[in-house]
Design a protein around this motif. Structure first.
Motif, mmCIF file in Angstrom:
data_model
loop_
_atom_site.group_PDB
_atom_site.id
_atom_site.type_symbol
_atom_site.label_atom_id
_atom_site.label_comp_id
_atom_site.label_asym_id
_atom_site.label_seq_id
_atom_site.Cartn_x
_atom_site.Cartn_y
_atom_site.Cartn_z
ATOM 1 N N LEU A 1 21.414 29.732 47.089
ATOM 2 C CA LEU A 1 21.826 30.750 48.060
ATOM 3 C C LEU A 1 21.443 32.143 47.580
ATOM 4 O O LEU A 1 20.896 32.951 48.346
ATOM 5 C CB LEU A 1 23.338 30.659 48.291
ATOM 6 N N LEU A 2 21.719 32.433 46.321
ATOM 7 C CA LEU A 2 21.438 33.757 45.781
ATOM 8 C C LEU A 2 19.948 33.985 45.531
ATOM 9 O O LEU A 2 19.430 35.073 45.745
ATOM 10 C CB LEU A 2 22.209 33.968 44.486
ATOM 11 N N GLY A 3 19.263 32.931 45.083
ATOM 12 C CA GLY A 3 17.859 33.085 44.733
ATOM 13 C C GLY A 3 16.905 33.026 45.905
ATOM 14 O O GLY A 3 15.868 33.693 45.912
ATOM 15 N N GLU B 1 17.900 22.614 32.687
ATOM 16 C CA GLU B 1 16.524 22.645 33.192
ATOM 17 C C GLU B 1 16.490 22.724 34.711
ATOM 18 O O GLU B 1 15.629 23.411 35.284
ATOM 19 C CB GLU B 1 15.742 21.418 32.715
ATOM 20 N N LEU B 2 17.417 22.060 35.374
ATOM 21 C CA LEU B 2 17.443 22.137 36.835
ATOM 22 C C LEU B 2 17.741 23.568 37.296
ATOM 23 O O LEU B 2 17.084 24.087 38.205
ATOM 24 C CB LEU B 2 18.474 21.165 37.403
ATOM 25 N N LEU B 3 18.729 24.210 36.679
ATOM 26 C CA LEU B 3 19.025 25.595 37.042
ATOM 27 C C LEU B 3 17.823 26.496 36.767
ATOM 28 O O LEU B 3 17.473 27.355 37.595
ATOM 29 C CB LEU B 3 20.244 26.084 36.260
ATOM 30 N N ALA B 4 17.171 26.301 35.628
ATOM 31 C CA ALA B 4 15.998 27.110 35.302
ATOM 32 C C ALA B 4 14.870 26.888 36.307
ATOM 33 O O ALA B 4 14.117 27.822 36.626
ATOM 34 C CB ALA B 4 15.522 26.794 33.883
ATOM 35 N N SER B 5 14.773 25.679 36.831
ATOM 36 C CA SER B 5 13.741 25.381 37.824
ATOM 37 C C SER B 5 14.016 26.105 39.139
ATOM 38 O O SER B 5 13.092 26.639 39.775
ATOM 39 C CB SER B 5 13.663 23.873 38.052
ATOM 40 N N ILE B 6 15.289 26.128 39.553
ATOM 41 C CA ILE B 6 15.659 26.873 40.757
ATOM 42 C C ILE B 6 15.367 28.353 40.564
ATOM 43 O O ILE B 6 14.838 29.040 41.454
ATOM 44 C CB ILE B 6 17.143 26.644 41.099
ATOM 45 N N HIS B 7 15.681 28.875 39.375
ATOM 46 C CA HIS B 7 15.411 30.287 39.096
ATOM 47 C C HIS B 7 13.913 30.577 39.090
ATOM 48 O O HIS B 7 13.481 31.642 39.559
ATOM 49 C CB HIS B 7 16.032 30.687 37.757
ATOM 50 N N ALA C 1 12.937 30.873 42.639
ATOM 51 C CA ALA C 1 13.500 32.089 43.229
ATOM 52 C C ALA C 1 12.754 33.339 42.779
ATOM 53 O O ALA C 1 12.628 34.309 43.550
ATOM 54 C CB ALA C 1 14.975 32.199 42.853
ATOM 55 N N GLN C 2 12.268 33.343 41.546
ATOM 56 C CA GLN C 2 11.630 34.532 40.995
ATOM 57 C C GLN C 2 10.111 34.506 41.134
ATOM 58 O O GLN C 2 9.425 35.401 40.641
ATOM 59 C CB GLN C 2 12.048 34.675 39.528
ATOM 60 N N SER C 3 9.606 33.506 41.843
ATOM 61 C CA SER C 3 8.158 33.392 42.066
ATOM 62 C C SER C 3 7.788 34.110 43.362
ATOM 63 O O SER C 3 8.629 34.708 44.029
ATOM 64 C CB SER C 3 7.756 31.923 42.150
ATOM 65 N N GLY C 4 6.523 33.985 43.728
ATOM 66 C CA GLY C 4 6.047 34.629 44.950
ATOM 67 C C GLY C 4 6.143 33.763 46.188
ATOM 68 O O GLY C 4 5.635 34.151 47.250
ATOM 69 N N VAL C 5 6.789 32.597 46.099
ATOM 70 C CA VAL C 5 6.900 31.740 47.277
ATOM 71 C C VAL C 5 7.986 32.268 48.205
ATOM 72 O O VAL C 5 8.895 32.979 47.788
ATOM 73 C CB VAL C 5 7.191 30.266 46.905
ATOM 74 N N LYS D 1 6.400 25.607 36.806
ATOM 75 C CA LYS D 1 5.938 26.964 36.518
ATOM 76 C C LYS D 1 4.424 27.077 36.675
ATOM 77 O O LYS D 1 3.902 28.103 37.132
ATOM 78 C CB LYS D 1 6.348 27.368 35.099
ATOM 79 N N GLU D 2 3.711 26.028 36.292
ATOM 80 C CA GLU D 2 2.254 26.039 36.409
ATOM 81 C C GLU D 2 1.796 25.923 37.859
ATOM 82 O O GLU D 2 0.739 26.451 38.229
ATOM 83 C CB GLU D 2 1.674 24.897 35.578
ATOM 84 N N ALA D 3 2.602 25.254 38.691
ATOM 85 C CA ALA D 3 2.216 25.034 40.084
ATOM 86 C C ALA D 3 2.573 26.195 40.999
ATOM 87 O O ALA D 3 1.909 26.416 42.022
ATOM 88 C CB ALA D 3 2.878 23.754 40.605
ATOM 89 N N LEU D 4 3.622 26.939 40.679
ATOM 90 C CA LEU D 4 4.123 27.970 41.593
ATOM 91 C C LEU D 4 3.075 29.017 41.982
ATOM 92 O O LEU D 4 3.041 29.444 43.149
ATOM 93 C CB LEU D 4 5.363 28.635 41.009
ATOM 94 N N PRO D 5 2.190 29.451 41.072
ATOM 95 C CA PRO D 5 1.173 30.424 41.508
ATOM 96 C C PRO D 5 0.266 29.896 42.614
ATOM 97 O O PRO D 5 -0.260 30.687 43.417
ATOM 98 C CB PRO D 5 0.379 30.687 40.217
ATOM 99 N N GLN D 6 0.090 28.579 42.707
ATOM 100 C CA GLN D 6 -0.716 27.995 43.783
ATOM 101 C C GLN D 6 -0.063 28.186 45.145
ATOM 102 O O GLN D 6 -0.722 28.106 46.181
ATOM 103 C CB GLN D 6 -0.925 26.503 43.529
ATOM 104 N N LEU D 7 1.253 28.403 45.141
ATOM 105 C CA LEU D 7 2.022 28.521 46.381
ATOM 106 C C LEU D 7 2.397 29.967 46.684
ATOM 107 O O LEU D 7 3.172 30.206 47.614
ATOM 108 C CB LEU D 7 3.293 27.668 46.270
ATOM 109 N N ASP D 8 1.860 30.891 45.951
ATOM 110 C CA ASP D 8 2.221 32.291 46.103
ATOM 111 C C ASP D 8 2.023 32.756 47.545
ATOM 112 O O ASP D 8 0.955 32.573 48.131
ATOM 113 C CB ASP D 8 1.375 33.150 45.169
ATOM 114 N N GLY D 9 3.084 33.320 48.120
ATOM 115 C CA GLY D 9 3.009 33.835 49.487
ATOM 116 C C GLY D 9 3.202 32.819 50.588
ATOM 117 O O GLY D 9 3.272 33.196 51.761
#
Length: 290
Positions: free
Chosen positions: A285-287, A240-246, A249-253, A200-208
């Motif tokens: 697939l869905l995310g 935790e694995l499912l939450a990580s995929i979500h 999926a819900q980030s800006g990457v 979660k902390e790293a995903l904003p670095q990958l936005d877009g």
């Protein structure tokens, strides 16, 4: 007359038969030629498809249904038994065709070496590609007992191709001293032991950015996924694995490719491991299909 394959267990549940309409192509990479402990992950793709019929098509996590998207299950790539170098070539050729059709490849392994040719081909279309890697093992060796084509080496090859700063590793709890030192020295975003919070902390670095996501099922503790070739105690939960995929999926990457590897069904007669793998794939697939 033929019944709908999407509910037969021969393809992943909800798969369309219309390749042209599909946004995503699901495919199997039934290879375990280089495993260092227990073989059998070449049977993973088929078993994951078979057990997928236990799932609902609707994800309450994402409020999406498989009927909301279109994806095509291409089946397993026919690979030359025992020949890792040729198999890498064949996988790369298939992924190249998927990318040329401007579709998203999502692979089912098979050992983790299969990720290398997939990432290599996706990178040709997305030069700014980053990789998110969830695994128990670093997979950063240059070779394993002299063999450069090994399931212990794909992330080293990927780091050298993309640049280490474009590799994000989570959940790692096993590897050589040299692998851990390499990750720290070369600037890999290396997050051992834990997944969800550092992700979660790293995903904003990958936005877009275009991102390839690779999940080794052994990132899970063996209590949740005993059916794998190299089980490693101390892993995360399936929740935790499912939450990580979500979270991804819900980030800006922009997920442009993904895989889930190392399911070895022979070591799990309860089918616990392929079922959790199938559910993770449903969420991918869905995310990842937007």
């Amino acid at each position: 007359m033929r019944f709908d394959e999407a509910y037969s267990g021969h393809v992943f549940i909800g798969s369309t038969s219309d390749l042209e309409r599909a946004e995503t192509v699901l495919y199997g990479m039934p290879m375990d030629w280089t495993v260092s402990y227990r073989p059998g992950s070449r049977f993973g793709p088929n078993r994951v498809r078979e057990v997928s019929i236990v799932l609902e098509e609707y994800s309450p996590y994402l409020d999406r249904d498989l009927s909301d998207i279109h994806y095509y299950d291409a089946g397993d790539i026919p690979l030359p038994f025992g020949n890792p170098e040729k198999s890498i070539q064949v996988i790369g050729q298939f992924v190249e065709k998927v990318m040329d059709r401007k579709k998203r490849p999502i692979g089912i392994g098979g050992e983790h070496l299969v990720t290398w040719p997939a990432v290599r081909e996706v990178h040709k279309h997305h030069p700014r590609l980053a990789v998110i890697h969830l695994d128990a093992h670093a997979d950063l060796r240059t070779d394993y007992e002299g063999e450069i084509y090994s399931h212990a080496t794909p992330l080293r090859k990927i780091a050298q191709l993309l640049g280490a700063e474009n590799v994000y590793q989570f959940g790692i709890r096993s590897g050589t001293r040299e692998e851990f030192q390499y990750a720290q020295r070369e600037g890999i975003h290396f997050h051992p032991y834990h997944v969800l919070q550092p992700l979660k902390e790293a995903l904003p670095q990958l936005d877009g950015r275009p991102v390839y996501v690779t999940v080794d099922i052994d990132v899970l503790d063996p209590a949740f996924a005993p059916g794998t070739g190299t089980p490693e105690p101390g892993g995360i939960t399936s929740t935790e694995l499912l939450a990580s995929i979500h979270a991804i999926a819900q980030s800006g990457v922009h997920v442009v490719g993904a895989d889930l590897v190392e399911v070895a069904p022979a070591y799990d007669p309860s089918d616990q491991t392929p079922v959790v793998a199938a559910k993770v794939l449903r969420e991918m697939l869905l995310g990842f299909t937007r």
